[in-house]
Design a protein around this motif. Structure first.
Motif, PDB file in Angstrom:
ATOM      1  N   ALA A   5     -11.705  33.753 -35.778  1.00 60.20           N
ATOM      2  CA  ALA A   5     -11.318  33.113 -34.518  1.00 60.20           C
ATOM      3  C   ALA A   5     -11.944  33.865 -33.341  1.00 60.20           C
ATOM      4  CB  ALA A   5      -9.805  33.069 -34.390  1.00 60.20           C
ATOM      5  N   ALA A   6     -11.940  35.179 -33.413  1.00 64.45           N
ATOM      6  CA  ALA A   6     -12.522  35.986 -32.335  1.00 64.45           C
ATOM      7  C   ALA A   6     -14.018  35.750 -32.218  1.00 64.45           C
ATOM      8  CB  ALA A   6     -12.234  37.464 -32.580  1.00 64.45           C
ATOM      9  N   THR A   7     -14.670  35.473 -33.326  1.00 65.74           N
ATOM     10  CA  THR A   7     -16.103  35.180 -33.302  1.00 65.74           C
ATOM     11  C   THR A   7     -16.357  33.853 -32.598  1.00 65.74           C
ATOM     12  OG1 THR A   7     -16.315  36.409 -35.375  1.00 65.74           O
ATOM     13  CG2 THR A   7     -18.179  35.034 -34.744  1.00 65.74           C
ATOM     14  N   GLU A  21     -10.845  31.311 -26.752  1.00 67.72           N
ATOM     15  CA  GLU A  21     -10.178  30.053 -27.097  1.00 67.72           C
ATOM     16  C   GLU A  21     -10.962  29.452 -28.240  1.00 67.72           C
ATOM     17  OE1 GLU A  21      -9.550  25.735 -25.064  1.00 67.72           O
ATOM     18  OE2 GLU A  21      -9.077  27.466 -23.804  1.00 67.72           O
ATOM     19  N   PHE A  22     -10.266  28.932 -29.238  1.00 64.12           N
ATOM     20  CA  PHE A  22     -10.987  28.414 -30.397  1.00 64.12           C
ATOM     21  C   PHE A  22     -10.392  27.105 -30.887  1.00 64.12           C
ATOM     22  CE2 PHE A  22      -7.972  31.667 -31.616  1.00 64.12           C
ATOM     23  CZ  PHE A  22      -7.257  31.114 -32.665  1.00 64.12           C
ATOM     24  N   ASP A  23     -11.296  26.269 -31.391  1.00 62.40           N
ATOM     25  CA  ASP A  23     -10.955  24.956 -31.905  1.00 62.40           C
ATOM     26  C   ASP A  23     -10.523  25.083 -33.360  1.00 62.40           C
ATOM     27  OD1 ASP A  23     -11.269  21.860 -31.614  1.00 62.40           O
ATOM     28  OD2 ASP A  23     -12.286  22.395 -33.491  1.00 62.40           O
ATOM     29  N   LEU A  24      -9.384  24.521 -33.688  1.00 68.15           N
ATOM     30  CA  LEU A  24      -8.825  24.618 -35.031  1.00 68.15           C
ATOM     31  C   LEU A  24      -9.709  23.929 -36.072  1.00 68.15           C
ATOM     32  CD1 LEU A  24      -6.452  25.798 -36.535  1.00 68.15           C
ATOM     33  CD2 LEU A  24      -5.153  23.752 -36.018  1.00 68.15           C
ATOM     34  N   ASP A  25     -10.288  22.785 -35.727  1.00 69.06           N
ATOM     35  CA  ASP A  25     -11.147  22.078 -36.683  1.00 69.06           C
ATOM     36  C   ASP A  25     -12.394  22.900 -37.021  1.00 69.06           C
ATOM     37  OD1 ASP A  25      -9.429  19.902 -36.839  1.00 69.06           O
ATOM     38  OD2 ASP A  25     -10.408  18.862 -35.181  1.00 69.06           O
ATOM     39  N   LEU A  26     -12.988  23.534 -36.015  1.00 67.96           N
ATOM     40  CA  LEU A  26     -14.163  24.375 -36.261  1.00 67.96           C
ATOM     41  C   LEU A  26     -13.765  25.609 -37.067  1.00 67.96           C
ATOM     42  CD1 LEU A  26     -17.154  24.953 -35.911  1.00 67.96           C
ATOM     43  CD2 LEU A  26     -16.670  25.810 -33.612  1.00 67.96           C
ATOM     44  N   ALA A  70      -6.191  23.359 -30.443  1.00 70.39           N
ATOM     45  CA  ALA A  70      -6.769  24.575 -29.865  1.00 70.39           C
ATOM     46  C   ALA A  70      -5.761  25.721 -29.813  1.00 70.39           C
ATOM     47  CB  ALA A  70      -7.297  24.290 -28.461  1.00 70.39           C
ATOM     48  N   HIS A  71      -6.269  26.898 -30.024  1.00 69.70           N
ATOM     49  CA  HIS A  71      -5.512  28.139 -29.904  1.00 69.70           C
ATOM     50  C   HIS A  71      -6.305  29.081 -29.010  1.00 69.70           C
ATOM     51  CE1 HIS A  71      -3.458  26.618 -33.459  1.00 69.70           C
ATOM     52  NE2 HIS A  71      -2.606  27.628 -33.398  1.00 69.70           N
ATOM     53  N   GLN A  72      -5.644  30.114 -28.542  1.00 65.86           N
ATOM     54  CA  GLN A  72      -6.358  31.143 -27.792  1.00 65.86           C
ATOM     55  C   GLN A  72      -5.709  32.495 -28.051  1.00 65.86           C
ATOM     56  OE1 GLN A  72      -6.019  30.002 -23.676  1.00 65.86           O
ATOM     57  NE2 GLN A  72      -4.336  31.406 -23.319  1.00 65.86           N
ATOM     58  N   PHE A  73      -6.510  33.534 -27.882  1.00 67.80           N
ATOM     59  CA  PHE A  73      -5.956  34.878 -27.985  1.00 67.80           C
ATOM     60  C   PHE A  73      -5.115  35.140 -26.752  1.00 67.80           C
ATOM     61  CE2 PHE A  73      -9.286  35.150 -31.082  1.00 67.80           C
ATOM     62  CZ  PHE A  73      -8.729  35.965 -32.058  1.00 67.80           C
ATOM     63  N   LYS A  74      -4.034  35.866 -26.937  1.00 67.36           N
ATOM     64  CA  LYS A  74      -3.121  36.138 -25.839  1.00 67.36           C
ATOM     65  C   LYS A  74      -3.804  36.937 -24.740  1.00 67.36           C
ATOM     66  CE  LYS A  74       1.592  37.548 -24.938  1.00 67.36           C
ATOM     67  NZ  LYS A  74       2.829  38.035 -25.552  1.00 67.36           N
ATOM     68  N   HIS A  75      -4.759  37.782 -25.114  1.00 66.66           N
ATOM     69  CA  HIS A  75      -5.477  38.600 -24.137  1.00 66.66           C
ATOM     70  C   HIS A  75      -6.897  38.823 -24.635  1.00 66.66           C
ATOM     71  CE1 HIS A  75      -6.525  41.927 -21.523  1.00 66.66           C
ATOM     72  NE2 HIS A  75      -5.486  41.590 -20.784  1.00 66.66           N
ATOM     73  N   ALA A  76      -7.826  38.925 -23.721  1.00 66.19           N
ATOM     74  CA  ALA A  76      -9.229  39.147 -24.083  1.00 66.19           C
ATOM     75  C   ALA A  76      -9.420  40.438 -24.878  1.00 66.19           C
ATOM     76  CB  ALA A  76     -10.096  39.171 -22.828  1.00 66.19           C
TER      77      ALA A  76
END
Length: 162
Positions: free
Chosen positions: A38-40, A44-49, A81-87
């Motif tokens: 996900a970090a790669t 913010e990341f797309d669940l389908d990808l 979509a999901h995202q990391f809580k902090h960069a």
């Protein structure tokens, strides 16, 4: 003797926030792999990808995301979509990969974007080029740049005629 015990305790305290986040990432067991992928993809990341590039089955991926959400590392921002809580969390997960694993993940992302998510690749060619580049596939980056040059020239000509 008490002084030696105190030094041992201090040695186990991470020196930096990055070390603390990396230690927390190590505690995620199997979910660490999902966090790294996900970090790669980005902050913010797309669940389908993510599903497409993950080597885990769908149930394991869903479980791993649940573990990451429960740990407060990842937030669900929409159905897809999901995202990391902090960069800094995203950066710690990204850096916790070995260089070959990072390159392999970027390669899978670039290939998936091109074959299965052409709308994203067309709308964000710079993102596609970034993944090809991080995968060490510079020839692919040059192809993307060459494809974009005619469009840039046409846009520039339109601006000059206005």
């Amino acid at each position: 003797m008490a002084k030696i015990a105190m030094l041992d305790n201090q040695a186990s305290i991470p020196a930096t926030l990055h070390d603390l986040l990396a230690a927390r990432m190590d505690q995620m067991a199997d979910a660490k792999y999902t966090a790294q992928l996900a970090a790669t993809l980005g902050a913010e990341f797309d669940l389908d990808l993510l599903r497409k590039i993950s080597l885990c089955d769908s149930a394991t991926l869903a479980h791993n995301l649940s573990v990451l959400r429960d740990a407060g590392l990842v937030l669900k921002i929409s159905k897809t979509a999901h995202q990391f809580k902090h960069a800094l969390i995203q950066e710690a997960a990204y850096q916790s990969q070995t260089k070959p694993a990072r390159q392999a993940a970027h390669l899978r992302i670039a290939q998936a974007m091109q074959s299965d998510f052409p709308d994203i690749a067309a709308a964000r060619p710079e993102l596609l080029a970034q993944h090809w580049s991080a995968a060490g596939e510079n020839a692919a980056v040059h192809r993307i740049l060459d494809q974009g040059r005619p469009a840039c020239r046409a846009e520039s000509a339109n601006l000059e005629s206005d």
